[in-house]
Design a protein around this motif. Structure first.
Motif, PDB file in Angstrom:
ATOM      1  N   UNK A 167     112.598  63.582  57.458  1.00 12.48           N
ATOM      2  CA  UNK A 167     112.344  64.314  58.699  1.00 12.48           C
ATOM      3  C   UNK A 167     113.101  65.641  58.723  1.00 12.48           C
ATOM      4  N   UNK A 168     114.245  65.715  58.045  1.00  8.43           N
ATOM      5  CA  UNK A 168     114.964  66.987  57.943  1.00  8.43           C
ATOM      6  C   UNK A 168     114.095  68.006  57.209  1.00  8.43           C
ATOM      7  N   UNK A 169     113.422  67.562  56.166  1.00  7.84           N
ATOM      8  CA  UNK A 169     112.506  68.445  55.435  1.00  7.84           C
ATOM      9  C   UNK A 169     111.359  68.864  56.349  1.00  7.84           C
ATOM     10  N   UNK A 170     110.889  67.926  57.179  1.00 12.23           N
ATOM     11  CA  UNK A 170     109.831  68.237  58.114  1.00 12.23           C
ATOM     12  C   UNK A 170     110.236  69.285  59.134  1.00 12.23           C
ATOM     13  N   UNK A 171     111.463  69.178  59.662  1.00  8.12           N
ATOM     14  CA  UNK A 171     111.938  70.162  60.634  1.00  8.12           C
ATOM     15  C   UNK A 171     112.135  71.526  59.982  1.00  8.12           C
ATOM     16  N   UNK A 172     112.497  71.533  58.705  1.00  8.83           N
ATOM     17  CA  UNK A 172     112.601  72.805  57.984  1.00  8.83           C
ATOM     18  C   UNK A 172     111.213  73.418  57.814  1.00  8.83           C
ATOM     19  N   UNK A 173     110.219  72.579  57.528  1.00  8.67           N
ATOM     20  CA  UNK A 173     108.846  73.053  57.421  1.00  8.67           C
ATOM     21  C   UNK A 173     108.381  73.678  58.732  1.00  8.67           C
ATOM     22  N   UNK A 174     108.831  73.100  59.844  1.00  9.72           N
ATOM     23  CA  UNK A 174     108.463  73.608  61.165  1.00  9.72           C
ATOM     24  C   UNK A 174     109.259  74.845  61.552  1.00  9.72           C
ATOM     25  N   UNK A 175     110.223  75.234  60.717  1.00 10.96           N
ATOM     26  CA  UNK A 175     111.016  76.417  61.006  1.00 10.96           C
ATOM     27  C   UNK A 175     112.129  76.196  62.009  1.00 10.96           C
ATOM     28  N   UNK A 176     112.472  74.924  62.274  1.00  9.22           N
ATOM     29  CA  UNK A 176     113.506  74.628  63.258  1.00  9.22           C
ATOM     30  C   UNK A 176     114.894  74.502  62.646  1.00  9.22           C
ATOM     31  N   UNK A 177     114.947  74.292  61.339  1.00  9.12           N
ATOM     32  CA  UNK A 177     116.213  74.157  60.616  1.00  9.12           C
ATOM     33  C   UNK A 177     116.098  74.958  59.329  1.00  9.12           C
ATOM     34  N   UNK A 178     117.141  75.708  58.942  1.00  7.39           N
ATOM     35  CA  UNK A 178     117.083  76.438  57.667  1.00  7.39           C
ATOM     36  C   UNK A 178     116.904  75.474  56.490  1.00  7.39           C
ATOM     37  N   UNK A 179     116.191  75.929  55.472  1.00  5.12           N
ATOM     38  CA  UNK A 179     115.921  75.054  54.332  1.00  5.12           C
ATOM     39  C   UNK A 179     117.187  74.602  53.613  1.00  5.12           C
ATOM     40  N   UNK A 180     118.172  75.497  53.454  1.00  6.22           N
ATOM     41  CA  UNK A 180     119.373  75.078  52.732  1.00  6.22           C
ATOM     42  C   UNK A 180     120.126  73.996  53.505  1.00  6.22           C
ATOM     43  N   UNK A 181     120.174  74.135  54.817  1.00 10.43           N
ATOM     44  CA  UNK A 181     120.836  73.132  55.652  1.00 10.43           C
ATOM     45  C   UNK A 181     120.086  71.801  55.582  1.00 10.43           C
ATOM     46  N   UNK A 182     118.765  71.867  55.677  1.00 10.21           N
ATOM     47  CA  UNK A 182     117.961  70.640  55.643  1.00 10.21           C
ATOM     48  C   UNK A 182     118.116  69.901  54.319  1.00 10.21           C
ATOM     49  N   UNK A 183     118.101  70.634  53.214  1.00 10.12           N
ATOM     50  CA  UNK A 183     118.203  69.988  51.903  1.00 10.12           C
ATOM     51  C   UNK A 183     119.586  69.405  51.669  1.00 10.12           C
ATOM     52  N   UNK A 184     120.626  70.114  52.134  1.00  8.90           N
ATOM     53  CA  UNK A 184     121.984  69.567  52.016  1.00  8.90           C
ATOM     54  C   UNK A 184     122.111  68.291  52.846  1.00  8.90           C
TER      55      UNK A 184
END
Length: 207
Positions: A167-184
Motif C-alpha cells: 500500500x505504501x507503493x500504492x500511495x506513492x503511485x497516487x502521488x501522496x508519498x515520495x517514492x524514496x520514502x515509500x520504498x524505504x
C-alpha cells in the motif's frame, strides 16, 4: 477467486481507502478508517487459515514474510504474494490519482526524512510481526489495528499504511508519498517483519 487475486484486491482497496482517508476531517478519523479496513481484511484472511498453514498473507505481504520465517507458509509462495499485492496497490493508487480532482485536499502532514521513515517503519514492522503471530496463534483479529495505530502515532500521517508495504507503493503511485520514502518504508517493514518473526523463534522454539 484465487488467493493471489484476492491479495491484489485487498491491497487495491486498502490503498484507495487510505488515499480517501487522508481527506478526512482529522487524523483520528483517517487512522480509524484504515484500521477498520485492515481488521476486516485480517478477519477474512484468518478464516482460511489451517493448522498447517497461515493465510494472513492474503491481507498483508509483511504477514506472509513473518509466517514464512516461522514455517507457517512456504517460502516459494512469497514472490507471487508480493507481486500480487504490489500490482493491486498500484491499481488502487492509479484509481486514487484518477479521482484526485473529486476527493478534495489532503490533510496537512509533513513529509518525513528517510531516517525517521526507516526507524518508524522498523518499529511498525516488529510490532506487526508480533500481531501476525498472535492472530495466527488464535488471538483476536482486532489486534490487526495495532500496527496502524502505532504507525499513525509515531510516523507522519502520510505513512498511514506503513504496516502494509504494498500500500505504501500504492500511495506513492497516487502521488501522496515520495517514492524514496515509500520504498524505504516498504523495504524496512518487510525486513523488520522477518527479524521480528526470527526473534520469536529464538525466544519460543518450535517443537
Amino acid at each position: 477467486m484465487s488467493k493471489p487475486l484476492l491479495g491484489a484486491l485487498f491491497s487495491a482497496l486498502l490503498t484507495l481507502t487510505a488515499a480517501m482517508a487522508l481527506r478526512a476531517a482529522d487524523a483520528t478519523l483517517a487512522v480509524a478508517a484504515v484500521s477498520a479496513v485492515a481488521v476486516l481484511f485480517t478477519w477474512y484472511a484468518q478464516l482460511h487459515s489451517t493448522d498447517e498453514r497461515g493465510t494472513l498473507g492474503l491481507a498483508n505481504p509483511a504477514s506472509a514474510v513473518t509466517l514464512a520465517v516461522v514455517g507457517r507458509r512456504p517460502w516459494s509462495t512469497l514472490l507471487p504474494v508480493l507481486a500480487a499485492h504490489t500490482i493491486g496497490a498500484v491499481v488502487g493508487g492509479l484509481a486514487a490519482l484518477a479521482l484526485e480532482d473529486k476527493l478534495g485536499d489532503t490533510l496537512v502532514f509533513t513529509q518525513p526524512g528517510l531516517v525517521v521513515t526507516a526507524v518508524g517503519a522498523a518499529l511498525v514492522g516488529l510490532i506487526g510481526a508480533w500481531v501476525t503471530l498472535s492472530i495466527d496463534g488464535g488471538g483476536h483479529e482486532a489486534l490487526g489495528a495495532i500496527p496502524v495505530i502505532v504507525g499513525g502515532a509515531v510516523l507522519p500521517l502520510g505513512l498511514i499504511t506503513a504496516f502494509q508495504p504494498a500500500a505504501m507503493v500504492g500511495l506513492a503511485t497516487a502521488g501522496l508519498v515520495p517514492w524514496d520514502v515509500a520504498l524505504v518504508a516498504a523495504g524496512v517493514v518487510l525486513a523488520a517483519s522477518a527479524a521480528g518473526a526470527y526473534a520469536v523463534t529464538l525466544l519460543v522454539p518450535q517443537e
